[in-house]
Write a protein that holds these residues in place. Structure first.
Motif, short mmCIF file in Angstrom:
data_model
loop_
_atom_site.label_atom_id
_atom_site.label_comp_id
_atom_site.label_asym_id
_atom_site.label_seq_id
_atom_site.Cartn_x
_atom_site.Cartn_y
_atom_site.Cartn_z
N ILE A 40 108.68 -11.81 60.40
CA ILE A 40 108.21 -13.08 60.46
C ILE A 40 107.60 -14.43 61.51
O ILE A 40 106.60 -14.14 61.16
CB ILE A 40 110.19 -13.72 60.17
N VAL A 41 107.70 -13.81 62.83
CA VAL A 41 107.52 -14.29 64.14
C VAL A 41 105.72 -14.13 64.23
O VAL A 41 105.44 -14.77 64.21
CB VAL A 41 108.31 -14.24 65.28
N VAL A 99 99.59 -16.76 60.01
CA VAL A 99 99.47 -18.05 59.22
C VAL A 99 99.22 -19.61 60.19
O VAL A 99 97.85 -20.50 59.31
CB VAL A 99 100.31 -18.34 57.96
N TYR A 100 99.82 -20.09 60.77
CA TYR A 100 99.36 -21.26 61.48
C TYR A 100 98.22 -21.22 62.20
O TYR A 100 97.90 -22.43 62.40
CB TYR A 100 100.40 -21.54 62.13
N ASN A 101 98.09 -19.94 63.45
CA ASN A 101 95.88 -20.06 63.38
C ASN A 101 94.91 -19.94 62.52
O ASN A 101 94.49 -20.86 62.93
CB ASN A 101 96.16 -18.43 64.10
N TYR A 120 101.22 -30.35 57.02
CA TYR A 120 102.16 -28.85 56.31
C TYR A 120 102.94 -29.12 57.57
O TYR A 120 103.15 -29.28 58.28
CB TYR A 120 101.12 -28.10 56.66
N ARG A 121 104.11 -27.93 56.61
CA ARG A 121 105.16 -27.78 56.87
C ARG A 121 104.90 -26.62 58.65
O ARG A 121 104.97 -26.10 58.04
CB ARG A 121 106.59 -27.65 56.70
N LEU A 122 105.49 -26.98 59.64
CA LEU A 122 105.58 -26.10 60.50
C LEU A 122 106.81 -25.23 61.28
O LEU A 122 106.56 -23.74 61.83
CB LEU A 122 105.21 -27.27 62.07
N ASP A 123 107.99 -24.75 60.24
CA ASP A 123 108.44 -24.52 60.56
C ASP A 123 109.21 -22.91 59.10
O ASP A 123 110.11 -22.47 58.60
CB ASP A 123 110.29 -24.88 60.84
N ILE A 124 107.97 -22.50 58.04
CA ILE A 124 108.51 -21.97 57.32
C ILE A 124 108.81 -21.18 57.81
O ILE A 124 107.78 -20.08 58.50
CB ILE A 124 106.72 -22.12 56.17
N GLY A 125 109.33 -20.21 57.29
CA GLY A 125 110.40 -18.85 57.21
C GLY A 125 111.33 -19.46 58.56
O GLY A 125 111.85 -17.99 58.71
N TYR A 126 111.53 -20.09 59.06
CA TYR A 126 112.82 -20.50 60.28
C TYR A 126 113.60 -19.44 59.91
O TYR A 126 114.53 -20.02 61.16
CB TYR A 126 113.16 -21.88 60.68
N ARG A 127 114.24 -20.12 58.89
CA ARG A 127 115.89 -19.42 58.18
C ARG A 127 115.99 -17.81 58.44
O ARG A 127 116.34 -17.25 58.96
CB ARG A 127 116.19 -19.58 57.02
N ALA A 128 114.82 -17.49 57.97
CA ALA A 128 114.39 -15.55 59.24
C ALA A 128 114.52 -15.93 60.64
O ALA A 128 114.94 -14.54 60.67
CB ALA A 128 112.91 -14.80 58.33
N THR A 129 114.48 -16.35 61.25
CA THR A 129 114.68 -16.57 62.02
C THR A 129 116.21 -16.34 63.24
O THR A 129 115.69 -15.93 64.60
CB THR A 129 113.15 -17.21 63.01
#
Length: 420
Positions: A388-389, A395-397, A409-418
């Protein structure tokens, strides 16, 4: 084969691009589509998705082998029935089966008959009766407009004031055209999406995904159609997914067969993992958006062949990527979801060509030879990483490479998996 995809968003872009990749396909049309799709060789056709007669005429005149329906509106309006009456091949549920999404009350009835776990609820058409009920129940409460609301007709009311505002919007102001609401108990747990190809009572599941509905970081702000997603969801155990298929998806489609309204198409089940196990939040009768944009890239099989097999009631050959995580982030116009800015000038289509396999366009149009925004969600960028990281970093790059003024856009998509 020649294939027609109905719809215009990122979901349809992802589906149509997968069809273009097939060696069995010669042409892919998308109706009405959007200009961004042309980078992948998809041909947009400007016909309204509710004009069934003109769509059918186009399919006949262009010798379309079969049509794939992306959005819910034409399905609920009966496009599958219309096409079949016209002797045309189409993949999607009948109007009767599409009630699973079109009517939350119908969906609850199916769940009750099939003994599928979901939240307790009450249905109301009268504002005062609904308010009286709210006064007797503990908060938070989930208030849903009973109808189509583009993924936005749900309010989690934390107190009496928020419940009153929601009921006023739905029952007195008829937001989303609704005349009735469902008030449900609030379920706590981790949410995830399970989509499956359905052929009557046969279920062919896809890997699970998780989307982010709230507009801003930390799941704050208003509900949207989705600000990003990732697939698979490492924090949801495999045995829970198996349980959801056996105890929820299979009984649902079996009940539809028992009622003589068999389901044929894509079934999306929004689930929440509670302390008592997985429970249903909602059904959709088509691919989710933005979940599709991160699930479809993981399909190793030929999607066009898979759909052809399903249309012939054959068991499809499905092979999925098992390594890494695919993550997508939505770029949205300022003001989304309430009043998104339009006609924001974007980079030209030529600028996006280096990433044609990583971008799905949604709310875009061309004005005076410029690519501009035409809706709230503009496009979704997706990447696959080792975990995920790594996926987030990639993606953010990419997002920073294509910065656009007056967008977010949101900067924390996928945060629940981390979260450990």
């Amino acid at each position: 084969m020649k294939i027609l995809v109905i719809g215009s968003g990122g979901r349809e872009h992802a589906i149509a691009r997968k069809f273009v990749e097939s060696n069995a396909v010669s042409e892919v049309y998308c109706l009405p589509g959007n200009p961004g799709m042309s980078n992948n060789g998809i041909k947009p056709i400007k016909i309204d998705i509710t004009n069934f007669k003109d769509i059918a005429n186009f399919a006949r005149e262009n010798e379309i082998d079969w049509t794939f329906v992306g959005p819910e509106i034409p399905l609920i309006a009966g496009i599958t029935d219309f096409f079949q009456q016209e002797g045309l091949v189409i993949y999607g549920p009948s109007q009767a089966a599409a009630q699973l999404e079109g009517s939350k009350e119908f969906a609850k009835q199916i769940m009750k008959s099939a003994n599928v776990p979901t939240a307790d609820y009450r249905r109301f058409t009268d504002y005062q009766m609904a308010m009286d009920y709210v006064g007797m129940e503990p908060f938070p409460l989930v208030i849903k407009a009973n109808g189509l609301a583009g993924g936005k007709g749900v309010v989690i009311a934390q107190n009496h004031s928020e419940a009153k505002h929601a009921l006023n919007s739905f029952l007195l102001q008829h937001q989303y055209g609704t005349t009735e609401v469902l008030i449900e108990e609030y379920l706590e747990g981790e949410e995830f999406s399970l989509m499956a190809f359905i052929d009557r009572n046969k279920v062919y599941p896809m890997p699970i995904s998780q989307d982010h509905k709230r507009a801003f970081e930390g799941d704050n702000g208003p509900n949207t159609g989705g600000m990003g997603a990732y697939c698979p969801v490492p924090q949801i155990p495999d045995d829970i997914v198996t349980m959801a298929i056996q105890k929820i998806v299979q009984p649902t489609v079996d009940e539809m067969v028992n009622r003589r309204i068999p389901f044929m198409g894509i079934l999306y089940v929004g689930l929440i993992l509670t302390k008592a196990g997985p429970k249903v939040i909602e059904y959709n009768v088509r691919f989710g958006d933005p979940e599709t944009e991160v699930v479809i890239p993981r399909l190793k099989s030929d999607l066009a062949v898979v759909v052809s097999q399903l249309l012939q009631h054959k068991e499809p050959v499905l092979e999925w990527e098992t390594e890494g995580i695919t993550l997508g982030v939505v770029l949205a116009a300022e003001g989304y979801p309430e009043q998104p800015l339009k006609n924001i000038v974007l980079p030209g289509l030529e600028d996006f060509k280096p990433i044609v396999d990583k971008i799905d366009f949604a709310g875009v149009d061309t004005v005076k030879n410029e690519l501009v925004t035409s809706g709230g969600r503009i496009y979704i960028l997706h990447e696959t990483g080792s975990d995920i990281v790594d996926a987030q970093k990639k993606v953010y790059n990419l997002m920073t490479d294509f910065e656009v003024p007056k967008t977010f856009y949101r900067l924390d998509i996928g945060y629940r998996a981390t979260v450990k």
